[in-house]
Write a protein that holds these residues in place. Structure first.
Motif, PDB file in Angstrom:
ATOM      1  N   ALA A  40       0.829  -1.201   0.000  1.00 48.96           N
ATOM      2  CA  ALA A  40       0.000   0.000   0.000  1.00 48.96           C
ATOM      3  C   ALA A  40       0.865   1.254   0.000  1.00 48.96           C
ATOM      4  O   ALA A  40       0.566   2.227  -0.660  1.00 48.96           O
TER       5      ALA A  40
ATOM      6  N   ALA B 281       2.177   2.806  -3.210  1.00 48.88           N
ATOM      7  CA  ALA B 281       1.178   3.210  -4.188  1.00 48.88           C
ATOM      8  C   ALA B 281       1.396   4.627  -4.672  1.00 48.88           C
ATOM      9  O   ALA B 281       1.876   5.478  -3.942  1.00 48.88           O
TER      10      ALA B 281
ATOM     11  N   ALA C 134      -0.737   6.914  -5.614  1.00 47.63           N
ATOM     12  CA  ALA C 134      -1.719   7.971  -5.412  1.00 47.63           C
ATOM     13  C   ALA C 134      -1.581   8.752  -4.106  1.00 47.63           C
ATOM     14  O   ALA C 134      -1.340   9.940  -4.136  1.00 47.63           O
ATOM     15  N   GLY C 135      -1.710   8.109  -2.959  1.00 46.36           N
ATOM     16  CA  GLY C 135      -1.964   8.939  -1.795  1.00 46.36           C
ATOM     17  C   GLY C 135      -1.048   8.749  -0.621  1.00 46.36           C
ATOM     18  O   GLY C 135      -1.259   7.887   0.209  1.00 46.36           O
TER      19      GLY C 135
ATOM     20  N   ALA D 169      -3.171   9.403   2.271  1.00 48.52           N
ATOM     21  CA  ALA D 169      -4.123   8.317   2.492  1.00 48.52           C
ATOM     22  C   ALA D 169      -3.503   7.193   3.309  1.00 48.52           C
ATOM     23  O   ALA D 169      -4.081   6.713   4.270  1.00 48.52           O
TER      24      ALA D 169
ATOM     25  N   GLY E 255      -2.629   7.153   7.524  1.00 46.85           N
ATOM     26  CA  GLY E 255      -3.465   6.575   8.567  1.00 46.85           C
ATOM     27  C   GLY E 255      -3.028   5.170   8.925  1.00 46.85           C
ATOM     28  O   GLY E 255      -2.931   4.821  10.090  1.00 46.85           O
ATOM     29  N   ALA E 256      -2.708   4.417   7.909  1.00 43.32           N
ATOM     30  CA  ALA E 256      -2.281   3.037   8.128  1.00 43.32           C
ATOM     31  C   ALA E 256      -0.933   2.998   8.848  1.00 43.32           C
ATOM     32  O   ALA E 256      -0.698   2.158   9.690  1.00 43.32           O
TER      33      ALA E 256
END
Lengths: 386, 166
Positions: free
Chosen positions: A11, A14, A16-17, A20, A23-24
């Motif tokens: 993730a 990635a 894109a974000g 985003a 948070g993880a």
């Protein structure tokens, strides 16, 4: 813990974000009580291409290509390669990978992309000093190992990962570019107790001691271009140097050490005791002779003898077998902001008088500009091509 | 691949549901990440009027998201497809309701599995081309992609089975 890192690695890489996935990150980090395993996955993102400011990889392949496309096509190839590189360095199969199981995380995969001088006919704005090197007196250049419009250099901790990544990248480049030469090399930068070391060439010499240290202003000034449109990029000289191990082996140890000006045991200068001791270029022995000879490689390549010019150099050992006949050598790699300004004067001087010339012959030569690095959502060479 | 991902997911969920759950909830729900997209070239295929797009979807959020539709100016019809056993035969068919990306997980669209079917192509696609592809998700987000066309390297039947068995 490893499993979590792997999940997150996917993730986290990635495009894109960044926000985003933030948070993880929080959720994972707060829960960690076990020590982090050492990850050998190297993020492909950065101000500079990430394979440059690090030691030579254990296993590497360089591929030069002849380009057969226009500027728009080169842009498509760079976007294609970027998505392959993002996946392969993260240990994921490249999109459309026909052997996906060969893409493995934690193998220290890096991929570096370069543009030969002719490519700048398409893009304009050729970086300063990026011209093919003139043929030196001692050169015995073979077209088989020289030139090229594009360069790929793939490095990893093991050869399987290298070979797999190279195969994918060549397959995807097929509509745009054809391989011109390929060179495979290896380097051992780990000591007997697992400690990092400079590494040795096949003459047995500690090779690369004189480099500027990573993260110092000296390193940055030596390597990174500050030129408009190429800021954060660098240039690479690739020289394939055949080593005559048979005649080298006929020398006594002290003759071998005099040729370089360093001790074979530690790489220390003949005037010192430890590898990184500064050279004493004035020191003389009991007979009044210079301890580090006038034609010793370490003297001739020292920045104090070259008006302060420095390079950042790496080596990859190579062997090339034809039936039972083996050729041994060194793939010499030199990074500098400006080839004509930094590397060429040094090369000219070494070609004229370096004692090592007797046992070394350069049989291939190529120069490339390595564009700056890229961030998620960007692609390699974007600043030069868009 | 699916099995592996499920195994990987377990510790992730445990971490997210631990004592930090409140703080976790305060983080805004992140959107879907799209990676590793590619379209198969029609060069060399039996039927050059259709092809498929493949990609990986990651859902870092805590609610399920569906890929609900896809569009591309190069294809008159774009459908979300699945491969399924029907009357003892593997068939390709439109996937009702779209392709699900479970919370905190990945979904891979790949040859032999779920894929985006591009039909009635307006031009043949050759390796090295780039095609625009727009994805719409159930969280009302839209992703505009520029997707590379890659060589046809597997048998066509892997994602487009022949109607009869031998």
């Amino acid at each position: 813990m490893t499993t979590r890192r792997q999940f997150f690695g996917y993730a986290g890489a990635a495009a894109a974000g960044a926000a985003a996935t933030g948070g993880a990150v929080v959720a994972l980090a707060k829960d960690s009580t076990t020590p982090e395993p050492v990850s050998r996955t190297i993020s492909p993102y950065g101000e500079h291409q990430v394979g440059i400011a690090r030691g030579a990889p254990a296993s590497a392949e360089l591929v030069a290509f002849r380009l057969a496309t226009d500027r728009a096509g080169l842009g498509r190839l760079m976007r294609l390669w970027t998505s392959d590189i993002v996946a392969l360095t993260d240990g994921r199969p490249a999109p459309g990978d026909t052997a996906p199981e060969l893409a493995v995380p934690n193998k220290g995969v890096t991929v570096t992309v370069g543009f030969g001088p002719r490519v700048f006919d398409l893009t304009g704005q050729k970086p300063r000093g990026l011209d093919d090197l003139p043929v030196m007196k001692h050169d015995r250049l073979q077209t088989t190992w020289s030139g090229g419009d594009l360069l790929l250099m793939v490095g990893a901790d093991d050869a399987v990962s290298v070979v797999h990544a190279v195969r994918r990248l060549i397959a995807d480049a097929k509509p745009f570019a054809t391989p011109l030469w390929r060179q495979t090399g290896f380097w051992d930068s780990t000591g007997a107790n697992g400690e990092p070391v400079t590494g040795r060439n096949l003459f047995g010499q500690v090779d690369g001691t004189g480099n500027p240290a990573f993260g110092t202003p000296e390193f940055d000034d030596t390597v990174w271009s500050t030129e408009d449109g190429f800021r954060g990029g660098t240039t690479l000289v690739v020289r394939r140097i055949r080593l005559n191990l048979d005649t080298w082996d006929e020398l006594t140890r002290s003759e071998q050490e005099r040729a370089v000006g360093r001790k074979l045991s530690t790489g220390a200068p003949l005037t010192g005791t430890a590898e990184h001791d500064e050279l004493d270029l004035e020191a003389r022995d009991a007979d009044g002779r210079l301890v580090i000879a006038r034609n010793a490689h370490a003297r001739l390549s020292h920045h104090s003898e070259n008006d302060g010019r420095r390079i950042f150099r790496k080596g990859l050992n190579y062997v090339h077998d034809t039936g039972a006949t083996r050729e041994s050598g060194l793939i010499f790699l030199s990074h500098q902001a400006d080839i004509a300004g930094q590397f060429l004067p040094l090369l000219t001087r070494l070609d004229a008088v370096d004692a090592l010339n007797e046992w070394t012959t350069t049989i291939g030569s190529a120069v490339f500009a390595l564009p700056p690095g890229f961030q998620p959502g960007e692609w390699i060479g974007q600043s030069l091509l868009s | 691949m699916k099995t592996k991902l499920l195994l990987l997911l377990v510790p992730f969920l445990l971490g997210a549901c631990g004592s930090n759950a409140t703080q976790e909830a305060a983080v805004s729900t992140p959107g879907i990440l799209v990676e590793d997209a590619w379209v198969r070239a029609t060069t060399g295929a039996k039927d050059t009027t259709m092809t498929a797009a493949f990609l990986s979807l990651t859902n870092p959020g805590d609610t399920e998201v569906k890929l609900t539709s896809a569009t591309s100016p190069i294809a008159a019809v774009v459908q979300l497809h699945e491969m399924a056993m029907q009357d003892g035969k593997m068939v390709m068919r439109e996937k009702p309701g779209g392709i699900t990306v479970p919370a905190g997980s990945h979904t891979h669209l790949s040859p032999g599995g779920d894929h985006i079917m591009l039909m009635s192509l307006k031009q043949p696609l050759k390796p090295g081309d780039e095609v625009p592809l727009t994805l719409k998700f159930s969280d009302n987000t839209t992703h505009d992609l520029k997707v590379p066309v890659k060589a046809f390297t597997e048998e066509e039947e892997h994602y487009h089975p022949t109607p009869s068995t031998k």
